[in-house]
Design an enzyme around this catalytic site. Sequence first.
Site, PDB file in Angstrom:
ATOM      1  N   HIS A   1       3.877  12.631   9.649  1.00 19.03           N
ATOM      2  CA  HIS A   1       2.467  12.896   9.357  1.00 19.03           C
ATOM      3  C   HIS A   1       1.904  14.059  10.170  1.00 19.03           C
ATOM      4  O   HIS A   1       0.904  14.633   9.794  1.00 19.03           O
ATOM      5  CB  HIS A   1       1.619  11.656   9.691  1.00 19.03           C
ATOM      6  CG  HIS A   1       1.472  10.701   8.552  1.00 19.03           C
ATOM      7  ND1 HIS A   1       2.472   9.856   8.173  1.00 19.03           N
ATOM      8  CD2 HIS A   1       0.445  10.460   7.705  1.00 19.03           C
ATOM      9  CE1 HIS A   1       2.068   9.131   7.153  1.00 19.03           C
ATOM     10  NE2 HIS A   1       0.844   9.475   6.835  1.00 19.03           N
TER      11      HIS A   1
ATOM     12  N   ASP B   1      -6.126   4.801 -15.155  1.00 17.58           N
ATOM     13  CA  ASP B   1      -7.110   4.004 -14.438  1.00 17.58           C
ATOM     14  C   ASP B   1      -6.455   3.383 -13.195  1.00 17.58           C
ATOM     15  O   ASP B   1      -5.749   2.370 -13.288  1.00 17.58           O
ATOM     16  CB  ASP B   1      -7.643   2.920 -15.393  1.00 17.58           C
ATOM     17  CG  ASP B   1      -8.783   2.118 -14.811  1.00 17.58           C
ATOM     18  OD1 ASP B   1      -8.865   2.008 -13.574  1.00 17.58           O
ATOM     19  OD2 ASP B   1      -9.569   1.574 -15.602  1.00 17.58           O
TER      20      ASP B   1
ATOM     21  N   LYS C   1       0.852  -1.196   0.000  1.00 18.92           N
ATOM     22  CA  LYS C   1       0.000   0.000   0.000  1.00 18.92           C
ATOM     23  C   LYS C   1       0.885   1.243   0.000  1.00 18.92           C
ATOM     24  O   LYS C   1       0.596   2.235  -0.663  1.00 18.92           O
ATOM     25  CB  LYS C   1      -0.934  -0.023   1.215  1.00 18.92           C
ATOM     26  CG  LYS C   1      -2.016   1.048   1.214  1.00 18.92           C
ATOM     27  CD  LYS C   1      -1.567   2.371   1.826  1.00 18.92           C
ATOM     28  CE  LYS C   1      -2.692   3.395   1.863  1.00 18.92           C
ATOM     29  NZ  LYS C   1      -2.214   4.717   2.324  1.00 18.92           N
TER      30      LYS C   1
HETATM   31  P1  NAD Z   1      -8.760   4.608 -26.069  1.00 21.32           P
HETATM   32  O1  NAD Z   1      -9.597   3.669 -26.842  1.00 21.32           O
HETATM   33  O2  NAD Z   1      -9.346   5.922 -25.660  1.00 21.32           O
HETATM   34  O3  NAD Z   1      -7.383   4.898 -26.808  1.00 21.32           O
HETATM   35  C1  NAD Z   1      -6.635   3.930 -27.417  1.00 21.32           C
HETATM   36  C2  NAD Z   1      -6.640   4.136 -28.911  1.00 21.32           C
HETATM   37  O4  NAD Z   1      -5.946   5.322 -29.263  1.00 21.32           O
HETATM   38  C3  NAD Z   1      -5.921   3.032 -29.653  1.00 21.32           C
HETATM   39  O5  NAD Z   1      -6.797   1.955 -29.863  1.00 21.32           O
HETATM   40  C4  NAD Z   1      -5.446   3.711 -30.934  1.00 21.32           C
HETATM   41  O6  NAD Z   1      -6.397   3.552 -31.959  1.00 21.32           O
HETATM   42  C5  NAD Z   1      -5.379   5.179 -30.565  1.00 21.32           C
HETATM   43  N1  NAD Z   1      -4.000   5.717 -30.494  1.00 21.32           N
HETATM   44  C6  NAD Z   1      -3.593   6.924 -30.975  1.00 21.32           C
HETATM   45  N2  NAD Z   1      -2.284   7.112 -30.721  1.00 21.32           N
HETATM   46  C7  NAD Z   1      -1.845   6.004 -30.069  1.00 21.32           C
HETATM   47  C8  NAD Z   1      -0.577   5.607 -29.538  1.00 21.32           C
HETATM   48  N3  NAD Z   1       0.517   6.381 -29.632  1.00 21.32           N
HETATM   49  N4  NAD Z   1      -0.496   4.417 -28.922  1.00 21.32           N
HETATM   50  C9  NAD Z   1      -1.573   3.618 -28.800  1.00 21.32           C
HETATM   51  N5  NAD Z   1      -2.789   3.936 -29.295  1.00 21.32           N
HETATM   52  C10 NAD Z   1      -2.934   5.117 -29.918  1.00 21.32           C
HETATM   53  O7  NAD Z   1      -8.262   3.967 -24.704  1.00 21.32           O
HETATM   54  P2  NAD Z   1      -7.650   2.579 -24.269  1.00 21.32           P
HETATM   55  O8  NAD Z   1      -6.263   2.869 -23.820  1.00 21.32           O
HETATM   56  O9  NAD Z   1      -7.847   1.492 -25.270  1.00 21.32           O
HETATM   57  O10 NAD Z   1      -8.550   2.219 -22.998  1.00 21.32           O
HETATM   58  C11 NAD Z   1      -8.345   2.865 -21.771  1.00 21.32           C
HETATM   59  C12 NAD Z   1      -9.645   3.148 -21.078  1.00 21.32           C
HETATM   60  O11 NAD Z   1     -10.413   1.948 -20.927  1.00 21.32           O
HETATM   61  C13 NAD Z   1      -9.439   3.686 -19.683  1.00 21.32           C
HETATM   62  O12 NAD Z   1     -10.223   4.845 -19.528  1.00 21.32           O
HETATM   63  C14 NAD Z   1      -9.961   2.563 -18.782  1.00 21.32           C
HETATM   64  O13 NAD Z   1     -10.484   3.073 -17.581  1.00 21.32           O
HETATM   65  C15 NAD Z   1     -11.021   1.952 -19.636  1.00 21.32           C
HETATM   66  N6  NAD Z   1     -11.431   0.555 -19.347  1.00 21.32           N
HETATM   67  C16 NAD Z   1     -10.750  -0.260 -18.487  1.00 21.32           C
HETATM   68  C17 NAD Z   1     -11.162  -1.564 -18.280  1.00 21.32           C
HETATM   69  C18 NAD Z   1     -10.354  -2.442 -17.371  1.00 21.32           C
HETATM   70  O14 NAD Z   1      -9.258  -2.075 -16.994  1.00 21.32           O
HETATM   71  N7  NAD Z   1     -10.812  -3.621 -16.985  1.00 21.32           N
HETATM   72  C19 NAD Z   1     -12.276  -2.057 -18.939  1.00 21.32           C
HETATM   73  C20 NAD Z   1     -12.938  -1.210 -19.826  1.00 21.32           C
HETATM   74  C21 NAD Z   1     -12.513   0.087 -20.046  1.00 21.32           C
END
Ligand code: NAD
Length: 416
Positions: free
Chosen positions: A371, A274, A258
């Site tokens: 603290h 996240d 923690k």
């Molecule tokens: P996102 O879909 O907003 O962004 C990712 C997309 O950005 C990629 O698919 C790509 O098309 C684009 N992109 C542009 N430039 C890029 C680069 N340099 N590198 C990689 N991709 C690039 O987000 P994400 O990262 O796919 O998902 C993150 C979100 O999903 C968070 O907000 C999270 O809280 C949420 N989420 C989390 C869970 C879980 O952890 N279990 C489940 C569902 C959703």
Amino acid sequence: MEKTSQISGYYKLPREERLRRLAEFAGLGPEEMEALVSGLSVEQAEKMVENVVATFKLPLGMAVNFLVNGKEYIVPMATEETSVVAAASNAAKMCRATGGFKATTTEPIMIGQIQLLTKDAKKAKKAVEDNREKIIALANTKDQKLVSLGGGARDVEARIVKAAGGDMLIIHLLVDVRDAMGANAVNTMCEAVSPLIEEATRGKTRLKIISNLADRRLARSEVRVSKEELGGAEVVDAIIDAYEFAAADPYRAVTHNKGAMNGITAVTIATGNDSRAVEAGAHAYACRDGRYMPLTRWEKDADGNLAGEIEMPLALGIVGGATMNPTARMSLKILRVKSARELSEVAASVGLAQNLAALRALSTEGIQRGHMGLHAKNIAMMAGAKGADIERVAGIMVKEKNVNVNRAKELLEAGK
Ligand code: NAD
């Protein structure tokens, strides 16, 4: 020459001066400083989650003194907990003389899971393996942007899992998500390849979702601290004893971790990432061998100095998700990170520094001393103190080592 993140007495400066020094370090213009200070608007918040009525603010503090892989970092930390930012800054300072933190990451591979219900899991496994190339190719049609950046689906693995109702085939789609956290990207791909998997196996897919046990996306950081910086050979021994306690007892290990997460989660939130995903992954990784263990390890080196390391999954992004939050954008600019991997290397180092600070405090003077200063101010405010009375009442309580609301009320009355 690179600007140093070692700003002595940063905590003593007035806030405006702290902001000015920070802007100078990170090259923030007036509009960016404004974006950092005002943060997320209610209008922006309404586009993020449902039923918005307001925004919730947290303190954003800057941990100074960080040197990671030879680069200087001021680290934004969003946390409500007293002493976390100060402790990270202090530990980072102690680590500078020996070259700071050396951090690495693996490729940013996330795991998407597809649950397949089938009468013959063995046969289905073979069918999935035979269709590996096809599944990867189909997944990659769903995120051309990611593929164009050098990411995308890399591999497919299948394993038979014994569940209460019988065998299930669990298929893992391994996706290189580059600079994203990756959950949306991976979930989309898993959903897209499921019909192909059903067709090939004649089974029924159910859940299609990322796994937060991101054990293919690890961050590591190590550090060496001289016994002199720590306060002597006995402090090194005390820290090793504290580590051995955590390694032997899960009740302690969870608090040990923690403490490391105090740093990592604060960076995660500050950068719009996240925190639940990172926390879940960290704690699952901590018990990967069947018993909950510390995420860090500490030992005494041949010269009697302290050597430590941290290893954990870190699914952090610098694009996508909520990284568009204006404070998060500014935090990323202050960090000057060029990739998600670099962000994870810094965050892991902050976790290691935080753990070091906590172990040193706990095994020597106890945690309460550090603290008390801010805690006493909170108590004074709870008792109704305002303005100069906050400092006055808190100061007396700390001196008396008697910090509680009743004493604060008495002191407030006496000062009227
Ligand atoms: P996102 O879909 O907003 O962004 C990712 C997309 O950005 C990629 O698919 C790509 O098309 C684009 N992109 C542009 N430039 C890029 C680069 N340099 N590198 C990689 N991709 C690039 O987000 P994400 O990262 O796919 O998902 C993150 C979100 O999903 C968070 O907000 C999270 O809280 C949420 N989420 C989390 C869970 C879980 O952890 N279990 C489940 C569902 C959703």
